[in-house]
Design an enzyme around this catalytic site. Structure first.
Site, short mmCIF file in Angstrom:
data_model
loop_
_atom_site.label_atom_id
_atom_site.label_comp_id
_atom_site.label_asym_id
_atom_site.label_seq_id
_atom_site.Cartn_x
_atom_site.Cartn_y
_atom_site.Cartn_z
N ASP A 448 67.91 59.73 -10.60
CA ASP A 448 66.81 59.39 -10.47
C ASP A 448 65.77 59.88 -11.68
O ASP A 448 65.85 59.83 -13.17
CB ASP A 448 66.38 61.64 -10.92
CG ASP A 448 65.36 62.31 -10.71
OD1 ASP A 448 64.80 62.05 -9.94
OD2 ASP A 448 65.65 64.08 -10.32
N HIS A 449 64.55 58.84 -11.39
CA HIS A 449 63.96 58.32 -11.82
C HIS A 449 63.72 59.20 -12.93
O HIS A 449 62.64 58.48 -13.67
CB HIS A 449 63.23 56.78 -11.76
CG HIS A 449 62.50 55.81 -12.16
ND1 HIS A 449 62.75 55.49 -13.30
CD2 HIS A 449 62.87 54.20 -11.85
CE1 HIS A 449 62.81 54.18 -13.90
NE2 HIS A 449 62.89 53.69 -12.91
N ARG A 450 62.94 60.30 -12.58
CA ARG A 450 62.42 61.03 -13.26
C ARG A 450 63.03 61.34 -14.88
O ARG A 450 62.36 61.87 -15.27
CB ARG A 450 62.25 62.29 -12.48
CG ARG A 450 61.45 62.35 -11.45
CD ARG A 450 61.33 63.70 -10.06
NE ARG A 450 62.76 64.14 -9.91
CZ ARG A 450 62.96 65.10 -9.94
NH1 ARG A 450 61.40 66.60 -9.23
NH2 ARG A 450 64.64 65.45 -9.03
#
Length: 477
Positions: A448-450
């Site tokens: 998850d790039h968040r």
């Protein structure tokens, strides 16, 4: 006076909306004791056995095996005072198929928890699915339901269900042992095949030992099925169907498949996925595995490459805790976990389930190997409880067992990363300037790039690869 109590389908795990009735262990007219297993249901994640919260006389069963009912729907009525003056009249009403009205006290009484109430018998055991109903006074053991924790996040995505109550099953038909009320005897893979082919097992005569329904029985029944001879409709009015003319079959989406689909759609369109790949020479790992098989501590354990991968993930997560964190949208926070509850994706007759290895980072290689074997065996037997699939922090999907090299896995809801562990193959590989045949596999990390930046995801993947390529590096962590 008789005292009728209605047993509604309980929410066996937080977020459950419906369940399918698999098998009844009692019939109208049977006497039940407190905590006696009365019915087996299938939720979106596992098969669960429900005990009766009261002792008394079963007067009516309201739903048939194979029906899908909403939580709160009455499924059984019990007379907890069968010795009352009106007992004969109640029995007569039940024999005529009429449902006795529940008393106010029964309707208003709050349902007790499924475990831990009432008198508790001896050791906790699992009741065989095809065992007969336990008569009164037999000392039936308490059920190990294992549903006291919250439901897996995968089932927390809103799922629309029909709320119409299921049609009652006439007591006369149930008592007479008609084909529509008899409990079919079949193993889980055979049940799965029957669902896929649209065959109602209650209409099939088993040719196996003790009348057990076999795969051949199901395929034979399916070959004669058409759209004009369908099994009874499920609660939402849609039943599995097979059309021999068009050679097409339709299967109602429910249970594990329904929950998995909703969870994956929610994850794919909520968390921004990034996937990175790494090809690794795991020859040293395979050599260590071969040598450990002869070690006294590992002789009784099935030491698989997955165990090495699980150990590497736990070690690598120490250096990159971001992959073991959670994005809390409501609070606007990233929650870092100081533990690793490792999920292992397992294919089962009911579909994909992801049971968790609790505190996997605290386990030795041997303990991981033993736990993984027990976990996968339980999942394939369909005995994984909803509680066992809660609260994962990281997941491994072992696509290599199917001969697949790699893929782009979707992150499980509530987690920030998932690792695909590919097949190990003999591959030409350059070693010290020379081409040699080595054991090589591919890894794919989706994150998850968040929560995880590219640098952090790359570092974690490189650490896992390094630990598999040279297990000796583990002593430096």
């Amino acid at each position: 006076m008789p005292d009728f109590k209605s047993f509604p389908l309980p929410d066996t795990a937080e977020g459950l909306t419906e369940a399918e009735i698999l098998a009844w262990h009692v019939q109208p007219g049977d006497t039940v004791t407190v905590n006696q297993i009365i019915v087996e249901i299938e939720t979106a994640k596992a098969a669960v056995e429900l005990p009766c919260p009261w002792a008394g006389l079963v007067t009516e069963i309201h739903v048939a095996p194979g029906d899908t009912v909403a939580v709160g729907t009455p499924i059984l009525t019990v007379d907890v005072d069968p010795g009352g003056a009106a007992a004969p009249a109640a029995a007569s009403s039940a024999s005529n198929g009429a449902a006795p009205a529940a008393t106010d006290s029964g309707a208003e009484e709050e349902m007790k928890p499924l475990v831990g109430y009432g008198s508790k018998a001896a050791a906790v055991t699992r009741r065989p699915r095809r065992g007969p109903a336990v008569p009164a006074g037999s000392g039936a053991p308490a059920a190990q339901v294992g549903v006291q924790a919250a439901f897996d996040r995968a089932a927390s995505v809103p799922i629309e269900v029909e709320k119409e109550p299921a049609a009652p099953v006439p007591a006369t038909a149930a008592a007479a042992g008609s084909p529509r009320s008899a409990v079919p005897l079949a193993k889980p893979p055979v049940r799965k095949l029957a669902k896929d082919l649209g065959v109602d097992l209650r209409t099939v005569v088993g040719s196996g030992v003790d009348g057990v329904i076999t795969r051949d029985d199901v395929t034979t029944a399916a070959s004669g099925s058409t759209v004009d001879s369908q099994p009874a409709a499920s609660l939402n009015g849609v039943a599995p169907s097979y059309d021999a003319a068009t050679r097409e079959r339709r299967v109602t989406v429910k249970g594990v498949r329904k929950a998995t689909a909703a969870a994956m759609v929610g994850s794919a369109f909520t968390a921004p996925h990034v996937t990175e790949f790494l090809t690794v020479d795991v020859t040293p790992m395979m050599q260590l595995r071969a040598s450990l098989k002869n070690h006294p501590d590992f002789r009784d354990v099935k030491l698989t490459p997955l165990a090495f991968c699980a150990k590497a993930v736990c070690l690598a997560a120490r250096r990159t805790p971001d992959v073991n964190a959670t994005w809390d949208e409501a609070a606007g926070e990233i929650v870092y976990k100081e533990y690793v509850h490792l999920g292992i994706a397992a294919a089962t007759p009911r579909g994909l389930v992801v049971p968790k290895v609790r505190d996997a980072d605290r386990l030795s290689l041997r303990e991981l190997a033993a736990t993984l074997q027990e976990l996968t065996d339980t999942a394939r037997d369909g005995r994984t409880t909803p509680a066992a699939m809660l609260g994962g922090t990281f997941t491994i999907t072992n696509v290599g067992v199917f001969g697949v090299d790699t893929g782009t896995p979707i992150i499980n809801p509530g987690e920030s990363a998932i690792l695909a562990f590919g097949a190990i193959r003999d591959t030409p590989w350059v070693v010290d300037g020379e081409i040699k045949i080595r054991k090589v596999c591919q890894l794919a990390l989706s994150f998850d790039h968040r929560v995880v930046d590219g640098q952090q995801g790359s570092q974690f993947l490189a650490d896992v690869g390094a630990l598999l390529a040279d297990p000796g590096i583990a002593i430096t962590y």
